[in-house]
Design a protein around this motif. Structure first.
Motif, PDB file in Angstrom:
ATOM      1  N   ALA A   1      -7.133  -9.184  -5.350  1.00  0.00           N
ATOM      2  CA  ALA A   1      -8.187  -9.492  -4.546  1.00  0.00           C
ATOM      3  C   ALA A   1      -7.634  -9.859  -3.189  1.00  0.00           C
ATOM      4  N   PRO A   2      -8.192  -9.324  -2.143  1.00  0.00           N
ATOM      5  CA  PRO A   2      -7.513  -9.508  -0.616  1.00  0.00           C
ATOM      6  C   PRO A   2      -7.898 -10.725  -0.478  1.00  0.00           C
TER       7      PRO A   2
ATOM      8  N   VAL B   1      -6.207  -2.011   3.403  1.00  0.00           N
ATOM      9  CA  VAL B   1      -5.772  -1.585   1.933  1.00  0.00           C
ATOM     10  C   VAL B   1      -6.188  -0.153   1.707  1.00  0.00           C
ATOM     11  N   THR B   2      -7.436  -0.236   1.720  1.00  0.00           N
ATOM     12  CA  THR B   2      -8.224   1.109   1.303  1.00  0.00           C
ATOM     13  C   THR B   2      -7.654   2.265   2.237  1.00  0.00           C
TER      14      THR B   2
ATOM     15  N   PHE C   1      -2.702 -12.142  -1.151  1.00  0.00           N
ATOM     16  CA  PHE C   1      -3.605 -11.554  -2.288  1.00  0.00           C
ATOM     17  C   PHE C   1      -3.435 -12.240  -3.419  1.00  0.00           C
TER      18      PHE C   1
ATOM     19  N   PRO D   1     -11.604 -11.516   4.244  1.00  0.00           N
ATOM     20  CA  PRO D   1     -10.952 -10.644   3.059  1.00  0.00           C
ATOM     21  C   PRO D   1     -11.159  -9.428   3.110  1.00  0.00           C
ATOM     22  N   GLU D   2     -12.593  -8.882   3.505  1.00  0.00           N
ATOM     23  CA  GLU D   2     -13.196  -7.869   3.606  1.00  0.00           C
ATOM     24  C   GLU D   2     -12.234  -6.751   4.610  1.00  0.00           C
TER      25      GLU D   2
ATOM     26  N   ALA E   1      -5.360  -1.144  -6.099  1.00  0.00           N
ATOM     27  CA  ALA E   1      -6.484  -1.360  -5.602  1.00  0.00           C
ATOM     28  C   ALA E   1      -7.483  -2.113  -6.546  1.00  0.00           C
TER      29      ALA E   1
ATOM     30  N   THR F   1       0.703  -1.241  -0.107  1.00  0.00           N
ATOM     31  CA  THR F   1      -0.039  -0.048  -0.107  1.00  0.00           C
ATOM     32  C   THR F   1       0.730   1.374  -0.109  1.00  0.00           C
TER      33      THR F   1
ATOM     34  N   GLY G   1      -9.105  -6.019   2.816  1.00  0.00           N
ATOM     35  CA  GLY G   1      -9.548  -4.949   1.897  1.00  0.00           C
ATOM     36  C   GLY G   1      -9.751  -3.427   2.611  1.00  0.00           C
ATOM     37  N   LYS G   2     -10.160  -3.459   3.792  1.00  0.00           N
ATOM     38  CA  LYS G   2     -10.391  -2.011   4.380  1.00  0.00           C
ATOM     39  C   LYS G   2      -8.950  -1.537   4.956  1.00  0.00           C
TER      40      LYS G   2
END
Length: 330
Positions: free
Chosen positions: A123-124, A311-312, A262, A304-305, A119, A105, A308-309
Motif C-alpha cells: 500500500a503506498p 507506481v502504476t 510503502f 498515498p493516491e 502492484a 517499479t 499509487g499513480k
C-alpha cells in the motif's frame, strides 16, 4: 469450578474484561493507538547508499512525530528485492515499513522471478524525495564529457563498463538507456549498493557509475570523482554546473529517482494516513529540506493516491523500456 457454567461473580468478571477490551480492539482497528511500539523501517540497500542517506535524514523526525523509535534495518541485495520481500510478508500493522527508491517499479520489468507482487502486495504511503541519477567517473578516466565518453565507446565497442547499485536500479536503467540512445555497447556491473560501488569506482576497478546523488555528492565535491551528467531533464540544484543528458547531446533521456514509503497491503487506512501526515510534515520543514537539498534531492510529499499513480505509470513505462533494451535478469 464448573467452567461451562461459571459462578455469577465469574460471569460478571469475564463480561467486564470483554467490555474493557472492546475500546482497545476498536483503537487497533482505527489506528488511534498507533504506534505503541518501535517501528522497523526496512531500507533494502546497504548503509552509505543514496536510499540509506535519505532515510537517515528523515529518521529522527519520523521518530519524534510518531512518538516511537523508528529503527532503520538495512537489508541490501538483488536491487532492493530482498528487503522489499521482508515487508511484503510482514504483518499489515504499520510496524514494518518499507523505505525504498524507484527500483521498486523497475524490478518487475526486468526480474523474471520475484517473490512478491509490486502492484498488489504493498500500500503506498507517500513520496519523500526526488532527485536525478548522476553519471560519475574515476578521476583518471580520460573522457570529461558525455560526448567524449560516447566517442570512446564507439571507438572501442564493448571495452567500457559502468556500475550501478544493482540490477533493476535507476542507475542500471540510465546506463541501458544511454547505450540504447547512442548505439554503444558497455558492460553493466551490478553492486549491492551505492557505498560499495562508489568505493570501487574511486579505486579504479570500474571507470563509470550511475548512482543517486546522495551516494556520490561528497566525493564529487571533494574531487575524488568527476561528474559528467545528470539523468533528469532539469539540472540538480546541488550540482548546477553538471549538464543534463539532453544538454550533453542525448535526446529523449529522462530517468528520475524517487524515495518513498510503502507498507504491506491491507494495512489499516488510519495507520497509512498517520504515516502520510508525518511524511508531509517532515519534508516541509526547512531544516529537512536543506539537508535533502545538500544531497541533491527535493522534498516531495503528497497523498498515498499520488504515489499509487506514480507506481502504476512507471510499471508500464519500465516494462516498455526493458523490452526495447532487452533487459532481463533471471
Amino acid at each position: 469450578m464448573n467452567l461451562l457454567f461459571p459462578a455469577p461473580w465469574l460471569r460478571a468478571a469475564l463480561l467486564a474484561a470483554a467490555t474493557l477490551a472492546l475500546p482497545f480492539a476498536a483503537q487497533a482497528q482505527n489506528g488511534t493507538d498507533y504506534p505503541n511500539r518501535p517501528i522497523r523501517l526496512v531500507v533494502p540497500y546497504p548503509p552509505g547508499g543514496g536510499t540509506d542517506v535519505i532515510a537517515r535524514i528523515v529518521q529522527e523526525r519520523f521518530s519524534s512525530l510518531l512518538g516511537q523509535q523508528v529503527l532503520i534495518d538495512n537489508r541490501g541485495g538483488a536491487a532492493g528485492s530482498i528487503g522489499t520481500e521482508i515487508v511484503a510478508k510482514a504483518p499489515p500493522d504499520g510496524y514494518t515499513v518499507l523505505f525504498t527508491l524507484s527500483s521498486h517499479t523497475i524490478n518487475p520489468a526486468i526480474y523474471t522471478k520475484l517473490s512478491f507482487d509490486t502492484a498488489k502486495d504493498f500500500a503506498p504511503v507517500g513520496l519523500v524525495a526526488s532527485l536525478p541519477q548522476i553519471l560519475v567517473a574515476n578521476t583518471q578516466f580520460a573522457p570529461n564529457t558525455v560526448a567524449e565518453l560516447v566517442a570512446l565507446a564507439k571507438a572501442k565497442p564493448g571495452s567500457l563498463s559502468f556500475a550501478s547499485v544493482g540490477n533493476g536500479s535507476p542507475g542500471h536503467l540510465a546506463g541501458e538507456l544511454l547505450k540504447l540512445r547512442t548505439g554503444t555497447q558497455m558492460t553493466h556491473i551490478p553492486y549491492r549498493g551505492g557505498g560499495p560501488a562508489v568505493t570501487d569506482v574511486m579505486g579504479g576497478q570500474v571507470p563509470l557509475l550511475w548512482v543517486s546523488i546522495p551516494a556520490a555528492a561528497q566525493f564529487v565535491k571533494a574531487g575524488k570523482l568527476k561528474a559528467l551528467a545528470v539523468s533528469t531533464t532539469k539540472r540538480s540544484a546541488a550540482f548546477p554546473d553538471v549538464p543534463t543528458m539532453q544538454e550533453a547531446g542525448i535526446a529523449d533521456f529522462d530517468v528520475d529517482s524517487w524515495y518513498a514509503v510503502f507498507v504491506p497491503a491491507k494495512t489499516p487506512q488510519p495507520t497509512i494516513d498517520k504515516l502520510n501526515r508525518v511524511i508531509n510534515t517532515v519534508v516541509k520543514e526547512p531544516e529537512i529540506r536543506d539537508k535533502l537539498l545538500a544531497q541533491g534531492s527535493e522534498g516531495v510529499g503528497g497523498t498515498p493516491e499520488q504515489l499509487g499513480k506514480v507506481v502504476t505509470t512507471e510499471l508500464v513505462r519500465w516494462q516498455k523500456l526493458a523490452k526495447e533494451a532487452s533487459i532481463k535478469v533471471d
